[in-house]
Design an enzyme around this catalytic site. Sequence first.
Site, PDB file in Angstrom:
ATOM      1  N   LYS A  13      17.931  17.800  -9.221  1.00  0.00           N
ATOM      2  CA  LYS A  13      18.824  16.942 -10.020  1.00  0.00           C
ATOM      3  C   LYS A  13      18.791  15.502  -9.515  1.00  0.00           C
ATOM      4  O   LYS A  13      18.705  14.567 -10.299  1.00  0.00           O
ATOM      5  CB  LYS A  13      20.274  17.458  -9.973  1.00  0.00           C
ATOM      6  CG  LYS A  13      20.471  18.864 -10.508  1.00  0.00           C
ATOM      7  CD  LYS A  13      21.944  19.280 -10.504  1.00  0.00           C
ATOM      8  CE  LYS A  13      22.604  19.319  -9.146  1.00  0.00           C
ATOM      9  NZ  LYS A  13      22.081  20.346  -8.225  1.00  0.00           N
ATOM     10  N   ARG A  88      31.034  21.396 -11.356  1.00  0.00           N
ATOM     11  CA  ARG A  88      30.490  22.519 -10.582  1.00  0.00           C
ATOM     12  C   ARG A  88      31.279  23.805 -10.837  1.00  0.00           C
ATOM     13  O   ARG A  88      30.927  24.847 -10.310  1.00  0.00           O
ATOM     14  CB  ARG A  88      30.642  22.251  -9.099  1.00  0.00           C
ATOM     15  CG  ARG A  88      29.652  21.420  -8.330  1.00  0.00           C
ATOM     16  CD  ARG A  88      28.371  21.896  -7.940  1.00  0.00           C
ATOM     17  NE  ARG A  88      27.916  21.825  -6.594  1.00  0.00           N
ATOM     18  CZ  ARG A  88      27.295  20.798  -6.016  1.00  0.00           C
ATOM     19  NH1 ARG A  88      27.170  19.654  -6.626  1.00  0.00           N
ATOM     20  NH2 ARG A  88      26.790  20.924  -4.821  1.00  0.00           N
ATOM     21  N   ARG A 127      14.134  20.205   3.312  1.00  0.00           N
ATOM     22  CA  ARG A 127      14.587  18.916   2.797  1.00  0.00           C
ATOM     23  C   ARG A 127      15.171  18.070   3.930  1.00  0.00           C
ATOM     24  O   ARG A 127      15.831  18.581   4.828  1.00  0.00           O
ATOM     25  CB  ARG A 127      15.659  19.152   1.722  1.00  0.00           C
ATOM     26  CG  ARG A 127      16.183  17.868   1.100  1.00  0.00           C
ATOM     27  CD  ARG A 127      16.715  18.106  -0.275  1.00  0.00           C
ATOM     28  NE  ARG A 127      18.126  18.454  -0.280  1.00  0.00           N
ATOM     29  CZ  ARG A 127      18.850  18.567  -1.387  1.00  0.00           C
ATOM     30  NH1 ARG A 127      18.309  18.386  -2.569  1.00  0.00           N
ATOM     31  NH2 ARG A 127      20.119  18.904  -1.326  1.00  0.00           N
ATOM     32  N   ARG A 162      20.651  17.690   6.733  1.00  0.00           N
ATOM     33  CA  ARG A 162      22.095  17.705   6.497  1.00  0.00           C
ATOM     34  C   ARG A 162      22.747  18.886   7.216  1.00  0.00           C
ATOM     35  O   ARG A 162      22.127  19.931   7.382  1.00  0.00           O
ATOM     36  CB  ARG A 162      22.370  17.817   4.989  1.00  0.00           C
ATOM     37  CG  ARG A 162      22.236  16.503   4.268  1.00  0.00           C
ATOM     38  CD  ARG A 162      22.195  16.623   2.756  1.00  0.00           C
ATOM     39  NE  ARG A 162      23.094  17.618   2.168  1.00  0.00           N
ATOM     40  CZ  ARG A 162      23.201  17.809   0.865  1.00  0.00           C
ATOM     41  NH1 ARG A 162      22.486  17.073   0.012  1.00  0.00           N
ATOM     42  NH2 ARG A 162      24.011  18.722   0.390  1.00  0.00           N
ATOM     43  N   ARG A 173      25.613  28.345  -0.045  1.00  0.00           N
ATOM     44  CA  ARG A 173      25.702  27.402  -1.174  1.00  0.00           C
ATOM     45  C   ARG A 173      25.075  28.009  -2.430  1.00  0.00           C
ATOM     46  O   ARG A 173      25.578  27.806  -3.539  1.00  0.00           O
ATOM     47  CB  ARG A 173      24.987  26.084  -0.823  1.00  0.00           C
ATOM     48  CG  ARG A 173      25.839  25.166   0.036  1.00  0.00           C
ATOM     49  CD  ARG A 173      25.021  24.055   0.646  1.00  0.00           C
ATOM     50  NE  ARG A 173      24.542  23.093  -0.319  1.00  0.00           N
ATOM     51  CZ  ARG A 173      23.475  22.312  -0.125  1.00  0.00           C
ATOM     52  NH1 ARG A 173      22.762  22.415   0.973  1.00  0.00           N
ATOM     53  NH2 ARG A 173      23.118  21.438  -1.041  1.00  0.00           N
TER      54      ARG A 173
HETATM   55  P1  AMP Z   1      25.330  18.255  -3.155  1.00  0.00           P
HETATM   56  O1  AMP Z   1      24.799  17.081  -2.429  1.00  0.00           O
HETATM   57  O2  AMP Z   1      25.467  18.038  -4.627  1.00  0.00           O
HETATM   58  O3  AMP Z   1      24.593  19.527  -2.832  1.00  0.00           O
HETATM   59  O4  AMP Z   1      26.836  18.475  -2.634  1.00  0.00           O
HETATM   60  C1  AMP Z   1      27.113  18.715  -1.271  1.00  0.00           C
HETATM   61  C2  AMP Z   1      28.467  19.367  -1.116  1.00  0.00           C
HETATM   62  O5  AMP Z   1      29.485  18.490  -1.636  1.00  0.00           O
HETATM   63  C3  AMP Z   1      28.652  20.673  -1.854  1.00  0.00           C
HETATM   64  O6  AMP Z   1      28.148  21.785  -1.146  1.00  0.00           O
HETATM   65  C4  AMP Z   1      30.170  20.716  -2.007  1.00  0.00           C
HETATM   66  O7  AMP Z   1      30.786  21.056  -0.773  1.00  0.00           O
HETATM   67  C5  AMP Z   1      30.508  19.255  -2.276  1.00  0.00           C
HETATM   68  N1  AMP Z   1      30.481  18.948  -3.734  1.00  0.00           N
HETATM   69  C6  AMP Z   1      29.631  18.112  -4.382  1.00  0.00           C
HETATM   70  N2  AMP Z   1      29.918  18.062  -5.682  1.00  0.00           N
HETATM   71  C7  AMP Z   1      30.991  18.870  -5.880  1.00  0.00           C
HETATM   72  C8  AMP Z   1      31.761  19.251  -7.023  1.00  0.00           C
HETATM   73  N3  AMP Z   1      31.493  18.767  -8.255  1.00  0.00           N
HETATM   74  N4  AMP Z   1      32.770  20.123  -6.832  1.00  0.00           N
HETATM   75  C9  AMP Z   1      33.087  20.609  -5.612  1.00  0.00           C
HETATM   76  N5  AMP Z   1      32.394  20.315  -4.504  1.00  0.00           N
HETATM   77  C10 AMP Z   1      31.361  19.439  -4.620  1.00  0.00           C
END
Ligand code: AMP
Length: 215
Positions: A13, A88, A127, A162, A173
Site C-alpha cells: 500500500k 482498519r 523490510r 521496525r 499483525r
Molecule cells: P502500518 O504502518 O500501517 O503497518 O501500521 C503500524 C501500526 O500502527 C499497526 O500495527 C497499528 O498498531 C497502528 N495502526 C495504523 N493504522 C491504524 C488504524 N487505522 N487503526 C488502528 N491501528 C492502526
Amino acid sequence: MKLMLLGAPGAGKGTVAKMLTAIDGSVQISTGDILRSEVKAGSELGKEAEKYMKAGDLVPDSLIMDMMEKRLQQDDCKKGFLLDGFPRTIPQAEQLDKLLEKLGIDLDMVVNIDVPREIIFDRLCTRRTCSNPDCQEIYNVKSNPPKKEGVCDKCGSPVVQRDDETEEAIAHRLDTYNEKTRPLVDYYAAKGKFKNISGTSSEEVVKVIKAELGI
Ligand code: AMP
C-alpha cells in the site's frame, strides 16, 4: 485523486501510494506513519498508541478517528489523498463514511491489493524503514536495499527494522488483519467503486489503478 488502499500489512500500500502521489500531487495519508511520528515526538497520542503498536495490535478506533478527522481537513488534502492503512476495522469504516459525507468528500475508488500470505510474511521479515519520521522510506534487504547499507538513500538517516517487524509481531499483525481488517473487502465491494487487484508488483498495481481512473 481520492483513493482508499486496502490490503494486509506488507501488501505494498505504502509503495503504491508513494508512486501515485507523483502523478497528481495527491498526498499519502498513512495512519501508521502518522502514529510513528507521534511516538517519536513523545506526544500524548504517541504515548497511548505505542503500547498497542509494539504488540502488533490495533490502536483504539476513537484515537484513530479523532486523528483522521483533523488530518482530512488539512489544506493539502484538497488536491486529493491516498488513504493507506485506514480504515482498519468495520467501526472505523462506518465512521469514515459519516465523516466523508459531513465533509462533502467522494472517494473515486477503493482498491484492495491482494497478495498471498507467504509472500507478505517474507516481505515484512526483510523490510527495513527509514527512521526519520518525515521520510519513512521503505527498503527490503533482499529486493531493494539502500545503496549504502543501513543508510537511507533519500535523507541519509539510519534505516532500521521496525519494532513490530519481528517474526512474532508480524504473525500477530497478520492474524489481526484477517480478523479485523479483511472484512472491509466485502464491506466496500458491496458499495461499488471497488477494485480488487491481485499482484505482487507495485508497478502493475499502479498501472491497473491508472487504467481504472482513466489517467
Ligand atoms: P502500518 O504502518 O500501517 O503497518 O501500521 C503500524 C501500526 O500502527 C499497526 O500495527 C497499528 O498498531 C497502528 N495502526 C495504523 N493504522 C491504524 C488504524 N487505522 N487503526 C488502528 N491501528 C492502526
